[in-house]
Structures are given as structure tokens and as C-alpha cells.
Scaffold this motif. Structure first.
Motif, PDB file in Angstrom:
ATOM      1  N   ARG A 199     -17.072  41.738 -38.520  1.00  0.00           N
ATOM      2  CA  ARG A 199     -15.772  41.322 -37.988  1.00  0.00           C
ATOM      3  C   ARG A 199     -15.537  42.070 -36.688  1.00  0.00           C
ATOM      4  N   LEU A 200     -15.299  41.308 -35.621  1.00  0.00           N
ATOM      5  CA  LEU A 200     -14.990  41.865 -34.309  1.00  0.00           C
ATOM      6  C   LEU A 200     -13.543  41.497 -34.019  1.00  0.00           C
ATOM      7  N   ILE A 237     -14.929  46.956 -34.580  1.00  0.00           N
ATOM      8  CA  ILE A 237     -16.000  46.248 -35.277  1.00  0.00           C
ATOM      9  C   ILE A 237     -16.095  46.814 -36.685  1.00  0.00           C
ATOM     10  N   SER A 238     -16.182  45.907 -37.638  1.00  0.00           N
ATOM     11  CA  SER A 238     -16.339  46.279 -39.039  1.00  0.00           C
ATOM     12  C   SER A 238     -17.577  45.564 -39.559  1.00  0.00           C
ATOM     13  N   VAL A 239     -18.461  46.326 -40.188  1.00  0.00           N
ATOM     14  CA  VAL A 239     -19.687  45.771 -40.757  1.00  0.00           C
ATOM     15  C   VAL A 239     -19.755  46.188 -42.222  1.00  0.00           C
ATOM     16  N   ALA A 240     -19.843  45.217 -43.116  1.00  0.00           N
ATOM     17  CA  ALA A 240     -19.977  45.508 -44.551  1.00  0.00           C
ATOM     18  C   ALA A 240     -20.399  44.241 -45.280  1.00  0.00           C
ATOM     19  N   ARG A 249      -5.916  34.089 -31.878  1.00  0.00           N
ATOM     20  CA  ARG A 249      -6.735  33.006 -32.425  1.00  0.00           C
ATOM     21  C   ARG A 249      -8.081  33.532 -32.923  1.00  0.00           C
ATOM     22  N   GLU A 250      -8.720  32.711 -33.755  1.00  0.00           N
ATOM     23  CA  GLU A 250     -10.104  32.991 -34.115  1.00  0.00           C
ATOM     24  C   GLU A 250     -10.962  32.368 -33.020  1.00  0.00           C
ATOM     25  N   VAL A 251     -11.723  33.195 -32.328  1.00  0.00           N
ATOM     26  CA  VAL A 251     -12.525  32.739 -31.203  1.00  0.00           C
ATOM     27  C   VAL A 251     -13.803  32.055 -31.690  1.00  0.00           C
ATOM     28  N   TRP A 252     -14.461  32.662 -32.680  1.00  0.00           N
ATOM     29  CA  TRP A 252     -15.689  32.082 -33.233  1.00  0.00           C
ATOM     30  C   TRP A 252     -15.920  32.643 -34.622  1.00  0.00           C
ATOM     31  N   SER A 253     -16.473  31.797 -35.487  1.00  0.00           N
ATOM     32  CA  SER A 253     -16.859  32.234 -36.820  1.00  0.00           C
ATOM     33  C   SER A 253     -18.060  31.410 -37.244  1.00  0.00           C
TER      34      SER A 253
END
Length: 109
Positions: free
Chosen positions: A78-79, A70-73, A14-18
Motif C-alpha cells: 500500500r502506497l 509505504i506498507s508491505v505485509a 482517490r485510488e490512483v491504481w490498484s
């Protein structure tokens, strides 16, 4: 005024938080990482532990995770992890208890 970025915490099921946030702090296998808007692009392995997020509306939450990536761009963080539990009370111990209960229910803990 702090600049915002889009943050997504996604577990396998699931998506936990956005939402929008000003700061994300997490532990990678190489050490702590703090991310704010306009951060240099990063891709790293997350260590099991705590993710701490300051939301754009001056809110705060923490999550317990079992590791992941973790992706940062481009002002998007995105975790991605197998399992994560969120505590809106900003209480890591509560989030960790929820994560442990989820893992036990799955037969993995």
C-alpha cells in the motif's frame, strides 16, 4: 514465473491504481526500496519522487508522488500519499508534470 502481490497507490482524493504486480520500486527517506512477493513486512516514510511498478501482465507504469507512506505485509503493498499522478507511458517526467499541474491548481505549488 514471478509470484504476484496486490498493490494499491492511493492519494488523498482517490485510488490512483490498484492491481497485481511483480515488483514495486520507490524511494523512502532512508533510501531505495524494492519489493517483490513474500517481502518482509515494512512500514516506511516515502520521499517525494518516483514509484515504479511492474504489473502482473508484463506492463509497467510510473507515478510521481509528493511523499507519503509505504506498507508491505502479506503480499500487499500500500502506497499512501497526499498527491500522485500516474503515467501509463512509463514516463516519470510526464507524471511529474501532471503532479506539478495538480498542485498548482490546488494552490499548493
Amino acid at each position: 514465473m514471478a509470484k504476484n502481490m496486490q498493490v494499491s497507490l492511493v492519494a488523498a482524493d482517490r485510488e490512483v491504481w490498484s492491481g497485481e504486480a511483480t515488483v514495486v520500486n520507490a524511494s523512502t527517506v532512508e533510501g531505495e526500496i524494492g519489493v517483490m512477493a513474500d517481502h518482509t513486512p515494512v512500514l516506511s516514510v516515502l520521499a517525494p519522487g518516483q514509484v515504479d511498478v511492474r504489473t502482473a501482465q508484463d506492463g509497467h507504469w510510473v507515478a510521481a508522488i509528493d511523499g507519503g507512506f509505504i506498507s508491505v505485509a502479506n503480499n500487499h503493498v500500500r502506497l499512501l500519499c497526499e498527491n500522485a499522478e500516474l503515467s501509463h507511458e512509463s514516463n516519470f517526467e510526464e507524471a511529474k508534470r501532471l503532479l506539478d499541474a495538480r498542485l498548482a491548481a490546488q494552490g499548493e505549488g
